[in-house]
Design a protein around this motif. Structure first.
Motif, mmCIF file in Angstrom:
data_model
loop_
_atom_site.group_PDB
_atom_site.id
_atom_site.type_symbol
_atom_site.label_atom_id
_atom_site.label_comp_id
_atom_site.label_asym_id
_atom_site.label_seq_id
_atom_site.Cartn_x
_atom_site.Cartn_y
_atom_site.Cartn_z
ATOM 1 N N GLU A 40 0.807 -1.137 0.010
ATOM 2 C CA GLU A 40 0.015 0.004 0.010
ATOM 3 C C GLU A 40 0.887 1.300 -0.126
ATOM 4 O OE1 GLU A 40 -3.316 0.945 -0.347
ATOM 5 O OE2 GLU A 40 -3.444 -1.053 -1.094
ATOM 6 N N ASN A 41 1.891 1.316 0.839
ATOM 7 C CA ASN A 41 2.888 2.530 0.934
ATOM 8 C C ASN A 41 3.398 2.586 -0.310
ATOM 9 O OD1 ASN A 41 2.121 3.057 3.494
ATOM 10 N ND2 ASN A 41 3.922 1.665 3.986
ATOM 11 N N ARG A 50 2.266 1.783 -3.325
ATOM 12 C CA ARG A 50 1.199 2.169 -4.341
ATOM 13 C C ARG A 50 1.087 3.661 -4.090
ATOM 14 N NH1 ARG A 50 -2.919 -2.712 -3.929
ATOM 15 N NH2 ARG A 50 -2.032 -4.020 -5.460
ATOM 16 N N ARG A 51 0.869 4.237 -3.036
ATOM 17 C CA ARG A 51 0.699 5.496 -2.761
ATOM 18 C C ARG A 51 1.826 6.365 -3.071
ATOM 19 N NH1 ARG A 51 2.697 8.235 1.328
ATOM 20 N NH2 ARG A 51 3.375 6.262 2.272
ATOM 21 N N ARG A 52 3.074 5.913 -2.773
ATOM 22 C CA ARG A 52 4.283 6.703 -3.210
ATOM 23 C C ARG A 52 4.707 6.800 -4.767
ATOM 24 N NH1 ARG A 52 7.172 3.546 0.462
ATOM 25 N NH2 ARG A 52 7.605 2.308 -1.164
ATOM 26 N N THR A 53 4.304 5.496 -5.336
ATOM 27 C CA THR A 53 4.255 5.785 -7.128
ATOM 28 C C THR A 53 3.153 6.469 -7.395
ATOM 29 O OG1 THR A 53 4.866 3.421 -6.785
ATOM 30 C CG2 THR A 53 3.986 4.275 -8.952
ATOM 31 N N ARG A 54 1.925 6.549 -6.894
ATOM 32 C CA ARG A 54 0.873 7.352 -7.399
ATOM 33 C C ARG A 54 1.359 8.980 -7.126
ATOM 34 N NH1 ARG A 54 -2.873 5.775 -4.245
ATOM 35 N NH2 ARG A 54 -2.782 7.518 -2.768
ATOM 36 N N GLN A 55 1.801 9.311 -6.137
ATOM 37 C CA GLN A 55 2.295 10.757 -5.628
ATOM 38 C C GLN A 55 3.383 11.210 -6.779
ATOM 39 O OE1 GLN A 55 3.382 10.390 -1.674
ATOM 40 N NE2 GLN A 55 1.537 11.171 -0.955
ATOM 41 N N GLU A 56 4.194 10.200 -6.994
ATOM 42 C CA GLU A 56 5.366 10.383 -7.767
ATOM 43 C C GLU A 56 4.838 10.737 -9.299
ATOM 44 O OE1 GLU A 56 8.009 7.149 -7.393
ATOM 45 O OE2 GLU A 56 8.872 7.912 -5.660
ATOM 46 N N GLU A 100 1.926 11.770 -10.096
ATOM 47 C CA GLU A 100 1.164 13.084 -9.966
ATOM 48 C C GLU A 100 2.027 14.367 -10.006
ATOM 49 O OE1 GLU A 100 -1.091 12.746 -6.595
ATOM 50 O OE2 GLU A 100 -2.739 11.525 -7.439
#
Length: 185
Positions: A62-63, A65-71, A73
């Motif tokens: 989950e972390n 995925r969140r980091r990848t999504r933020q990067e 964006e």
């Protein structure tokens, strides 16, 4: 009475034997139960450890995925920064040319200045991978050309681009905008 004694003696002897056998079996049963409990506790501990490992892995995923999504964006948000850094000097030159044209009515030097800015602008776009599509004299290709009309031509064979109405461009190996062309019929 002898029979009673014998029966009682026999019974007492049997009882002693049964008691002795229970005493011998009890440690084996206790050891077996103890071993079973120990093994059960080990299996429970292993199951709990595997469950904790699974939960940690889920949290890590989950972390990630969140980091990848933020990067992603952030990359999309600032993707044009490099291009814009290269275009700012072109903008500065346009501002200078416009300011100079207000004070000076020398249109020849103004035209030369705008031509220099245009070449600077073209160079920035070329460095980014933008290339014009060569059209006139080429066979019509719907991947690169958008035909807006057909014209009679003695100079070109049928299906050949005769005139380019609007330039088309490719960005690296992808068509950014097809060229609007007139095709010979």
């Amino acid at each position: 009475m002898d029979t009673d004694n014998e029966q009682q003696g026999h019974t007492a002897a049997e009882e002693a034997e049964v008691t002795a056998s229970h005493t011998e079996e009890a440690p084996e049963a206790d050891a077996s139960a103890s071993a079973g409990n120990s093994e059960l506790e080990q299996l429970r501990a292993l199951a709990e450890e595997n469950n904790q490992r699974y939960l940690r892995t889920q949290a890590d995923l989950e972390n990630f995925r969140r980091r990848t999504r933020q990067e992603k964006e952030e990359l999309a948000k600032y993707a044009s920064a490099k291009l814009l850094e290269q275009l700012v000097p072109v903008l500065d030159n346009f501002e200078r040319a416009l300011a100079a044209s207000k004070d000076n009515r020398d249109y020849d030097s103004f035209a030369k200045g705008v031509d220099m800015i245009f070449r600077q602008f073209e160079q920035v776009l070329t460095n980014e991978g933008l290339a014009p599509i060569e059209s006139v004299g080429q066979p019509f290709n719907p991947e690169f050309h958008q035909a807006i009309m057909q014209v009679e031509s003695d100079e070109y064979e049928e299906g050949t681009v005769v005139e380019e109405v609007q330039k088309g461009y490719t960005l690296k190996d992808k068509v950014l905008r097809p060229a609007m062309v007139k095709v010979s019929s």
